[in-house]
Design a protein around this motif. Structure first.
Motif, short mmCIF file in Angstrom:
data_model
loop_
_atom_site.label_atom_id
_atom_site.label_comp_id
_atom_site.label_asym_id
_atom_site.label_seq_id
_atom_site.Cartn_x
_atom_site.Cartn_y
_atom_site.Cartn_z
N GLU A 31 0.83 -1.21 0.00
CA GLU A 31 0.00 0.00 0.00
C GLU A 31 0.86 1.26 0.00
O GLU A 31 0.60 2.20 -0.76
N PHE A 32 1.90 1.29 0.83
CA PHE A 32 2.76 2.47 0.92
C PHE A 32 3.50 2.71 -0.39
O PHE A 32 3.56 3.84 -0.89
N TYR A 67 1.35 3.84 -3.28
CA TYR A 67 1.09 5.27 -3.14
C TYR A 67 2.28 6.08 -3.65
O TYR A 67 2.12 7.07 -4.38
N GLU A 68 3.49 5.65 -3.29
CA GLU A 68 4.70 6.34 -3.75
C GLU A 68 4.84 6.22 -5.27
O GLU A 68 5.22 7.19 -5.95
N HIS A 124 2.28 8.14 2.35
CA HIS A 124 0.96 7.57 2.59
C HIS A 124 0.34 8.20 3.85
O HIS A 124 1.02 8.42 4.85
#
Length: 385
Positions: free
Chosen positions: A37-38, A41-42, A104
């Motif tokens: 997830e992180f 996002y990046e 995030h």
């Protein structure tokens, strides 16, 4: 947050090392989901055409100074350095940058509000501003441009810019300055010579290089045409990555299957556990299937666990059946041996009968020719005596 690990990965050929926070020590699936997830996002923030995926994770062994495969929860410690390998990405764990806070919202407790830059206040214009008829950014005042570009360059939300942030920002926007020029621009902004550019210094820099600031602002996002092309690229890459992952899994199934029957049962098992997720995805193509896959894994693990619990009972039943079979086999052997001994005795009796018959025939033949006491007794008249 009481449990933080560092996870490094490659995005667009650039190594990014992020702090990944948890409320407590995570499980391996929780760790992989949070990292995905992180970094996803990046990746979107850096306009990467690839969706971020993890094929395996390695953890640095500080005692032996080597990288180990992460397979157990007890390998994790607060502050552990991880490296995330991605499918179809050739990479090595070299020259890892210092870990920074992720963009995030979960990394900072939510989005919005003050970012802590000296002299900085939240921009009234969102980072992803509206577009004009040409698909470019809205025309805004200089202060908004300064805030917007500064926030985009400060990807780790440190509150200041370092040389690498400025260099990366130029590169991402297609501003291919010479190394000497980048150093000159950074030196010009770093008024107090602490190797950091704070927002007040950035404001001064923007007044000295207004055209460069404009270029960084307007090149900071794709035009509509570019955005459409990048979306098409990402869709193709996502489909290709998914198909290649599926191909890897299918090849692994073929390699590990003992025979065609086992392979067929594996296909049936996948259909049984993943069928509901496939149907839900067909009804909602944009659905996040990770929870569905997680439930399928939980159901599969539960069923396997239940079968494993049944195995000892079945093994006990098998042992009891084997004991009964052995007892019957022993009794059967006794019966067979008796049958054989009986037939052996019969053979001996038949042999004795044959010998007796032969002796009797020989005797009777000789007695008929020469006479014998037994024959004489039969022919003597009792009255003679």
């Amino acid at each position: 947050m009481s449990f933080v690990v560092k996870a490094c990965a490659d995005i667009n050929g650039q190594k990014i090392n992020l702090e990944i926070p948890f409320a407590s020590q995570p499980t391996i699936p929780e760790l992989m989901q949070r990292i995905t997830e992180f970094y996803d996002y990046e990746s979107k923030a850096m306009r990467s055409p690839r969706a971020f995926q993890i094929s395996r994770i390695q953890i640095h062994n500080d005692s032996l100074l080597k990288w180990d495969e992460l397979t157990r929860m007890d390998q994790l410690r607060p502050g552990s350095q991880l490296y995330c390998h991605q499918p179809n990405v050739t990479d090595i764990q070299a020259d890892l940058p210092d870990a920074v806070r992720a963009q995030h919202p979960m990394a900072s407790g939510g989005a919005g509000g003050s970012l802590g830059y000296p002299g900085y206040h939240a921009s009234p214009v969102p980072i992803r501003t509206g577009t004009t008829a040409l698909g470019e950014r809205e025309h805004v005042d200089t202060e908004t441009k300064l805030q917007c570009v500064f926030q985009e360059l400060d990807t780790s939300k440190k509150g200041f810019l370092e040389y690498g942030d400025l260099e990366r920002g130029f590169k991402q926007r297609g501003l291919h300055f010479a190394v000497r020029t980048i150093g000159e621009l950074f030196h010009k902004a770093d008024v107090n010579r602490d190797s950091r550019i704070y927002f007040d210094e950035w404001v001064t820099w923007g007044s000295v290089y207004p055209n460069t600031l404009d270029a960084m602002y307007y090149r900071g996002r794709d035009t509509d045409e570019e955005g459409g092309i990048r979306r098409a690229q990402r869709e193709l890459q996502d489909m290709n990555d998914a198909d290649m992952l599926a191909a890897e899994l299918l090849n692994e199934m073929i390699k590990r299957s003992v025979n065609p029957a086992q392979l067929g049962n594996c296909v049936k098992s996948l259909n049984r556990y993943l069928g509901p997720a496939a149907q839900a995805l067909h009804a909602d193509p944009g659905r996040d299937v990770r929870p569905d896959i997680q439930r399928a894994l939980e159901d599969l693990s539960r069923d396997v666990s239940q079968r494993e619990k049944q195995m000892p009972e079945l093994e006990a039943q098998l042992r009891a059946a084997a004991e009964r079979r052995n007892l019957l086999q022993q009794q059967e052997m006794t019966l067979l041996e008796q049958e054989i001994r009986l037939e052996r005795t019969r053979d001996q009796m038949r042999l004795q009968e044959a010998k007796y018959a032969e002796a009797e025939h020989l005797f009777n033949t000789k007695a008929g020719e020469t006479g014998s006491p037994r024959r004489a007794r039969r022919v003597i008249n009792p009255s003679v005596q």
